[in-house]
Design a protein around this motif. Structure first.
Motif, mmCIF file in Angstrom:
data_model
loop_
_atom_site.group_PDB
_atom_site.id
_atom_site.type_symbol
_atom_site.label_atom_id
_atom_site.label_comp_id
_atom_site.label_asym_id
_atom_site.label_seq_id
_atom_site.Cartn_x
_atom_site.Cartn_y
_atom_site.Cartn_z
ATOM 1 N N GLU A 46 2.838 1.490 2.748
ATOM 2 C CA GLU A 46 3.627 0.686 1.816
ATOM 3 C C GLU A 46 4.849 0.090 2.513
ATOM 4 O O GLU A 46 5.193 -1.067 2.303
ATOM 5 C CB GLU A 46 4.042 1.516 0.598
ATOM 6 C CG GLU A 46 2.933 1.760 -0.389
ATOM 7 C CD GLU A 46 1.889 2.782 0.060
ATOM 8 O OE1 GLU A 46 2.127 3.519 1.046
ATOM 9 O OE2 GLU A 46 0.826 2.853 -0.578
ATOM 10 N N THR A 49 3.800 -2.833 4.711
ATOM 11 C CA THR A 49 3.453 -4.004 3.900
ATOM 12 C C THR A 49 4.707 -4.666 3.345
ATOM 13 O O THR A 49 4.850 -5.892 3.417
ATOM 14 C CB THR A 49 2.509 -3.605 2.750
ATOM 15 O OG1 THR A 49 1.325 -3.033 3.306
ATOM 16 C CG2 THR A 49 2.145 -4.796 1.895
ATOM 17 N N ARG A 69 -0.626 -2.364 -2.067
ATOM 18 C CA ARG A 69 0.411 -1.623 -1.323
ATOM 19 C C ARG A 69 1.796 -2.157 -1.653
ATOM 20 O O ARG A 69 2.761 -1.389 -1.758
ATOM 21 C CB ARG A 69 0.142 -1.702 0.174
ATOM 22 C CG ARG A 69 -1.045 -0.888 0.590
ATOM 23 C CD ARG A 69 -1.268 -0.956 2.070
ATOM 24 N NE ARG A 69 -2.397 -0.127 2.434
ATOM 25 C CZ ARG A 69 -3.165 -0.360 3.475
ATOM 26 N NH1 ARG A 69 -2.922 -1.388 4.265
ATOM 27 N NH2 ARG A 69 -4.169 0.434 3.745
#
Length: 103
Positions: A46, A49, A69
């Motif tokens: 995460e 991203t 994400r």
């Protein structure tokens, strides 16, 4: 503090990573640094991203996996930013036991 919407948080992330260049500037803006530190505390996928798409200004991502994400990262980040700061209290030894041992 007002709870940020995902859109507001996304704009702040673009501001911090793209405009303020929080990762490379010598003296980053305090708010950008706060966002950066909290993003770095996200799970790796995460965080990667969020950083990548905030740097590029591509919000929300067009790829379905990246979008999932991104959404999870923003949700976790928003929850983290809503938490109150902890209060630390320094306590001395109970009943002066430390002083008695030192004597």
């Amino acid at each position: 503090m007002k709870t940020l919407t995902r859109s507001e948080l996304a704009l702040l992330l673009v501001w911090a990573f793209r405009e303020q260049r929080v990762e490379s500037t010598a003296t980053p803006h305090a708010d950008a640094l706060t966002l950066y530190c909290n993003v770095m505390a996200l799970p790796v996928a995460e965080a990667a991203t969020v950083v990548s798409h905030a740097r590029n200004g591509e919000i929300p991502p067009s790829d379905p996996v990246a979008l999932a994400r991104w959404t999870k990262g923003l949700t976790l980040l928003r929850d983290m930013l809503e938490q109150p700061l902890c209060t630390l209290t320094t306590l001395g030894p109970a009943n002066n036991t430390f002083k008695n041992r030192a004597a």
